[in-house]
Structure formats: structure tokens, C-alpha cells
Design a protein around this motif. Structure first.
Motif, mmCIF file in Angstrom:
data_model
loop_
_atom_site.group_PDB
_atom_site.id
_atom_site.type_symbol
_atom_site.label_atom_id
_atom_site.label_comp_id
_atom_site.label_asym_id
_atom_site.label_seq_id
_atom_site.Cartn_x
_atom_site.Cartn_y
_atom_site.Cartn_z
ATOM 1 N N GLY A 30 -44.997 24.283 38.669
ATOM 2 C CA GLY A 30 -45.196 22.955 38.097
ATOM 3 C C GLY A 30 -45.837 21.997 39.069
ATOM 4 N N MET A 31 -45.424 22.063 40.337
ATOM 5 C CA MET A 31 -46.005 21.188 41.360
ATOM 6 C C MET A 31 -47.511 21.380 41.479
ATOM 7 S SD MET A 31 -43.318 21.390 44.540
ATOM 8 C CE MET A 31 -41.778 20.479 44.596
ATOM 9 N N ARG A 32 -47.958 22.627 41.365
ATOM 10 C CA ARG A 32 -49.378 22.921 41.581
ATOM 11 C C ARG A 32 -50.286 22.292 40.529
ATOM 12 N NH1 ARG A 32 -47.224 28.106 42.810
ATOM 13 N NH2 ARG A 32 -47.924 28.975 40.819
ATOM 14 N N THR A 33 -49.727 21.863 39.417
ATOM 15 C CA THR A 33 -50.554 21.248 38.378
ATOM 16 C C THR A 33 -50.869 19.786 38.680
ATOM 17 O OG1 THR A 33 -48.717 20.427 37.019
ATOM 18 C CG2 THR A 33 -49.383 22.702 36.687
ATOM 19 N N LEU A 34 -50.140 19.195 39.620
ATOM 20 C CA LEU A 34 -50.304 17.767 39.901
ATOM 21 C C LEU A 34 -51.488 17.518 40.820
ATOM 22 C CD1 LEU A 34 -46.524 16.985 40.411
ATOM 23 C CD2 LEU A 34 -47.918 16.399 38.414
ATOM 24 N N ALA A 90 -64.033 28.508 54.633
ATOM 25 C CA ALA A 90 -64.030 29.577 53.628
ATOM 26 C C ALA A 90 -63.052 30.683 54.003
ATOM 27 C CB ALA A 90 -65.436 30.142 53.447
ATOM 28 N N THR A 91 -61.767 30.359 53.945
ATOM 29 C CA THR A 91 -60.704 31.285 54.330
ATOM 30 C C THR A 91 -59.872 31.738 53.142
ATOM 31 O OG1 THR A 91 -59.284 29.389 54.769
ATOM 32 C CG2 THR A 91 -60.499 30.305 56.649
ATOM 33 N N GLY A 92 -60.416 31.695 51.958
ATOM 34 C CA GLY A 92 -59.647 32.030 50.763
ATOM 35 C C GLY A 92 -59.053 30.776 50.156
ATOM 36 N N ILE A 93 -58.066 30.202 50.815
ATOM 37 C CA ILE A 93 -57.470 28.952 50.357
ATOM 38 C C ILE A 93 -58.483 27.819 50.455
ATOM 39 C CG2 ILE A 93 -55.743 27.200 50.928
ATOM 40 C CD1 ILE A 93 -54.609 29.538 49.400
ATOM 41 N N GLY A 94 -59.348 27.852 51.462
ATOM 42 C CA GLY A 94 -60.362 26.810 51.594
ATOM 43 C C GLY A 94 -61.285 26.754 50.393
ATOM 44 N N GLY A 95 -61.749 27.922 49.957
ATOM 45 C CA GLY A 95 -62.596 27.954 48.774
ATOM 46 C C GLY A 95 -61.859 27.528 47.525
ATOM 47 N N VAL A 97 -47.854 27.653 47.472
ATOM 48 C CA VAL A 97 -48.593 26.415 47.730
ATOM 49 C C VAL A 97 -49.988 26.445 47.122
ATOM 50 C CG1 VAL A 97 -49.534 24.925 49.543
ATOM 51 C CG2 VAL A 97 -47.283 25.980 49.834
ATOM 52 N N GLY A 98 -50.698 27.577 47.295
ATOM 53 C CA GLY A 98 -52.073 27.647 46.805
ATOM 54 C C GLY A 98 -52.929 26.570 47.445
ATOM 55 N N PRO A 99 -53.950 26.082 46.752
ATOM 56 C CA PRO A 99 -54.852 25.064 47.318
ATOM 57 C C PRO A 99 -54.322 23.644 47.102
ATOM 58 C CG PRO A 99 -55.678 25.746 45.197
ATOM 59 C CD PRO A 99 -54.430 26.571 45.447
ATOM 60 N N GLY A 103 -41.687 31.914 55.619
ATOM 61 C CA GLY A 103 -42.560 33.081 55.529
ATOM 62 C C GLY A 103 -43.951 32.700 55.047
ATOM 63 N N ASN A 104 -44.639 33.662 54.469
ATOM 64 C CA ASN A 104 -45.965 33.412 53.915
ATOM 65 C C ASN A 104 -45.802 32.690 52.576
ATOM 66 O OD1 ASN A 104 -48.506 33.445 52.793
ATOM 67 N ND2 ASN A 104 -48.920 35.596 53.251
ATOM 68 N N VAL A 105 -46.187 31.426 52.539
ATOM 69 C CA VAL A 105 -45.956 30.616 51.342
ATOM 70 C C VAL A 105 -47.236 30.362 50.551
ATOM 71 C CG1 VAL A 105 -43.927 29.509 52.341
ATOM 72 C CG2 VAL A 105 -46.178 28.449 52.652
#
Length: 401
Positions: free
Chosen positions: A110-114, A215-220, A135-137, A129-131
């Protein structure tokens, strides 16, 4: 719906009721409006301001799609329901969540939609850990709960108090509203395309606010989320290297939705093949066994690069071309015949004109060119001043600048 801004305190009340109430009280003590939202999938609580059945009803399939009796499917469905719940809110001052792995999955969906800039903080047992999947972008703050979120104790009270105070501070504090009076544009860069992006930015910064993404995956993904959200007036996506890692198992991959924003918004877009000559891995001994005999370059002790082959370049060219065909706005995709990165220049370890030629031909063969969508060969290396100047010129042409 009330227009007063609200801090939403979210978690599974069936197991975290005491902790959620504690956090809500600490935030209310600072004069903020608070609502506790229950996202339980087992035994909904009666203490929440918004109970789990209200949230579950937001699922496209209704509450019955959530309360299935199977934990795995119920958690996934509650995540979808909470996403729809948050999309419908227009009063969000901030969101703070508490949870283990399941609760964290639900709340962060839900947070990621904001929108970027909305205060979002997740206190979680998995925060150390690896989050990236949570978190995503997005600018979601993750706080390690230290102890399990299973009752209040001398440690958890400190952690939860700090989290509540942080959320209250973010929700109450005035954000920096300073804005550049120039329109914003997005640019993608990697270490091996830095000279190109530095020159392009220098040529455009008088007219545009240039925002560069690594361009590290999350950057894109971050660049594309902002583009899809209408934040940018145009994009210079010079560095598309994340496609290599997606298709061939590297550690900095794009998602399958790379270039997806082009099908959603008619944004002026200048793209290129920046760093499509390399797949990223970790330390050299982490390179998969079936790649060990390939052309490898140790970029630093933590990063090893692998040169892409002719066959891989053909596959990438087709993959990119198919997505460019979906664009609804003006596209200029430039093919740098002199090399796609610093390492692809003559005399450098990844110089392979045959592989590059296969890439360029696959893109040309796949893209359905029109007056709006054009593939353009450039007889220069990507990091040359001439390439940067042409990229800027094409950007001006499609923005009528």
C-alpha cells in the motif's frame, strides 16, 4: 471523507494490537489525527479505527477474496486490498506500519502506491536484510525492530517511540517546497556512460532541471515511476544497461515493465544503448559457473562485468524494440556505432563491433518506425561530444525546443 490530514498506523491487530495502540497514542500526543488500520487475515480486531473487513472490502473480488482460510493467499490478497484502500485516500499525512515478513509485505504494498515525498515508515523484523522487494523505487524508511514485534518491552518501547516520533516529525514538519522554475527531465547514467550524461546535462541545465538516475535496477525503476507519474517533461534514457541483467541473470536488473511508461504517457523520449555491452555480477567468484570462461572485467572488488555476445545482443535488441513499439509519444532511439560504453571503445576490453552491429540491426529490424518513432544511427561513440550534441538536438526537435 474528512479533509483533515491523517497519520495511518497500520498492521495486523490480531498479533500486533498492543504495539499499534502504543504507536498511535505516541503520535496522537503530538496533536496529530491518527487512524489505526487493521490488515489482519485471521481474526480481525475491534480496536482498530478501520477494521480488516473494511480494508478487505477494497479488494476487487471483495472481502471473500481475502479471507480464504489459507495464509499465503490471504496475505497476498490483503496486500492487494490495502493497495486499493490507500489509492482511495486523499487525506494522508503519513503511514507507519509494524510487522513481520507477512505484515511488511501487506503494508509496504500500500505504501508503494503513494507519491514520492509522502512520509512512510515501516518498523519490521526483516528491515536489516535485503528490503528491495518491499521498498522498490520509493522513499520508504525501513526501521529494524531489533526484537520481534510480540509485546512491549524495554527495547521495543524505545524503537517504537523513536519510530512514532519520526513519523510525527515528518507529518508535522514543513517540507522544503523550493522548486526549480524549470521543467524537470530524467536521465539515466552508469559509470561507463558518465561523460555522455555529464555533457548532456551541461547543455540542458539552463533550460531544464536535470535529474540523473543511476542505472542499477532500482535507479531505472525510480526514473520510470516519476515519468509515469507525470513528474517529467521528457526523458533522455541513454543508459539502458539494466536490460542486460534482466535477461541474462545479472545483479542489477530492470523489471519486465522497463520502458512501460512510454505506453502510458506521450513523453518526449531520447534513448540509446548505453552499457548494453555488459552484465553485472558481484565479486569475481560470484559469477555463475556457466559464465566463468566468458570475457570478464573486474570493475572493482565487488563488481565483475561480463561482455554480452552477438546472440545476447540480438535478443536484447528485439526485447527493447518490442517495447519501443508500444510508445505513444515521440521517440528517438540512437545507435552509437563508435561504442556503447567506455569499455566498448577501440582498444578497450569490451570492444566488439560485431556484437554491437548485431544489436543495432536487431533494434532496426524490430522497431516499426514512423514519423514519431525513429531509430537513428550515430557514427560516434556514446561518450563522444558529438553523440551528446546529437542527443540534445534530437531532444530539442521532439520537444519543439
Amino acid at each position: 471523507m474528512s479533509t483533515e490530514k491523517t497519520v495511518y498506523v497500520v498492521g495486523c491487530c490480531d498479533t500486533k494490537e498492543t504495539e499499534l495502540a502504543y504507536v498511535a497514542t505516541r503520535i496522537r500526543q503530538q496533536g496529530l489525527r491518527v487512524q489505526v488500520v487493521d490488515v489482519s487475515t485471521h481474526q480481525p480486531s475491534t480496536m482498530a479505527d478501520i477494521d480488516a473487513r473494511q480494508v478487505a472490502a477494497c479488494h476487487p473480488g471483495g472481502a471473500d477474496a481475502v479471507f480464504t482460510g489459507d495464509r499465503g493467499t490471504a496475505v497476498a490478497a490483503m496486500g492487494d486490498a490495502f493497495e486499493h484502500f490507500m489509492r482511495a485516500r486523499s487525506d494522508v499525512a503519513g503511514v507507519i506500519g509494524l510487522g513481520g515478513s507477512g505484515g511488511t509485505s501487506i503494508v509496504t504494498q500500500g505504501m508503494r502506491t503513494l507519491p514520492v515525498g509522502t512520509p512512510r515508515l515501516m518498523v519490521s523484523t526483516v528491515a536489516a536484510g535485503n528490503v528491495s522487494s518491499y521498498v522498490g523505487p520509493n522513499d520508504i524508511a525501513m526501521v529494524n525492530s531489533i526484537t520481534d514485534i510480540a509485546g512491549l518491552n524495554s527495547i521495543s518501547r524505545v524503537v517504537l517511540s523513536n519510530a512514532a516520533n519520526a513519523m510525527a516529525g515528518m507529518a508535522r514538519g514543513e517540507r522544503d517546497q523550493t522548486q526549480d522554475d524549470k521543467p524537470a527531465i530524467g536521465l539515466t547514467m552508469f559509470g561507463v556512460t558518465t561523460p555522455c550524461i555529464t555533457e548532456i546535462s551541461a547543455q540542458l541545465q539552463d533550460r531544464y532541471e536535470c535529474m540523473v538516475f543511476h542505472a542499477t535496477g532500482i535507479g531505472g525503476q525510480s526514473m520510470e515511476k516519476l515519468a509515469a507519474s507525470g513528474f517529467f517533461q521528457g526523458v533522455l534514457d541513454i543508459t539502458t544497461t539494466e536490460v542486460c541483467d534482466l535477461l541474462f541473470g545479472g545483479v542489477l536488473p530492470a523489471t519486465q515493465d522497463r520502458f512501460g511508461f512510454l505506453a502510458e504517457r506521450a513523453l518526449p523520449y531520447v534513448g540509446s544503448c548505453g552499457a548494453l555491452d555488459m552484465v553485472n555480477f558481484g565479486a569475481k567468484d560470484s559469477v555463475p559457473a556457466h559464465y566463468r570462461e566468458r570475457n570478464l572485467y573486474v570493475h572493482n572488488p565487488q563488481i565483475t562485468l561480463m561482455r554480452t555476445t552477438r546472440e545476447e545482443n540480438i535478443a536484447m535488441g528485439r526485447w527493447i524494440g518490442e517495447r519501443l513499439n508500444r510508445a505513444i509519444g515521440p521517440v528517438r532511439f540512437l545507435l552509437p556505432e563508435g561504442g556503447v560504453s567506455v569499455l566498448d571503445a577501440p582498444g578497450m576490453p569490451f570492444h566488439d563491433p560485431e556484437a554491437d552491429a548485431a544489436l543495432f540491426q536487431a533494434i532496426e529490424d524490430t522497431v516499426q518506425q514512423t514519423a514519431l518513432r525513429q531509430i537513428i544511427r550515430v557514427p560516434h561513440a556514446i561518450n563522444s561530444p558529438e553523440f551528446a550534441a546529437l542527443a540534445v538536438q534530437h531532444f530539442h526537435d521532439i520537444t519543439q525546443g
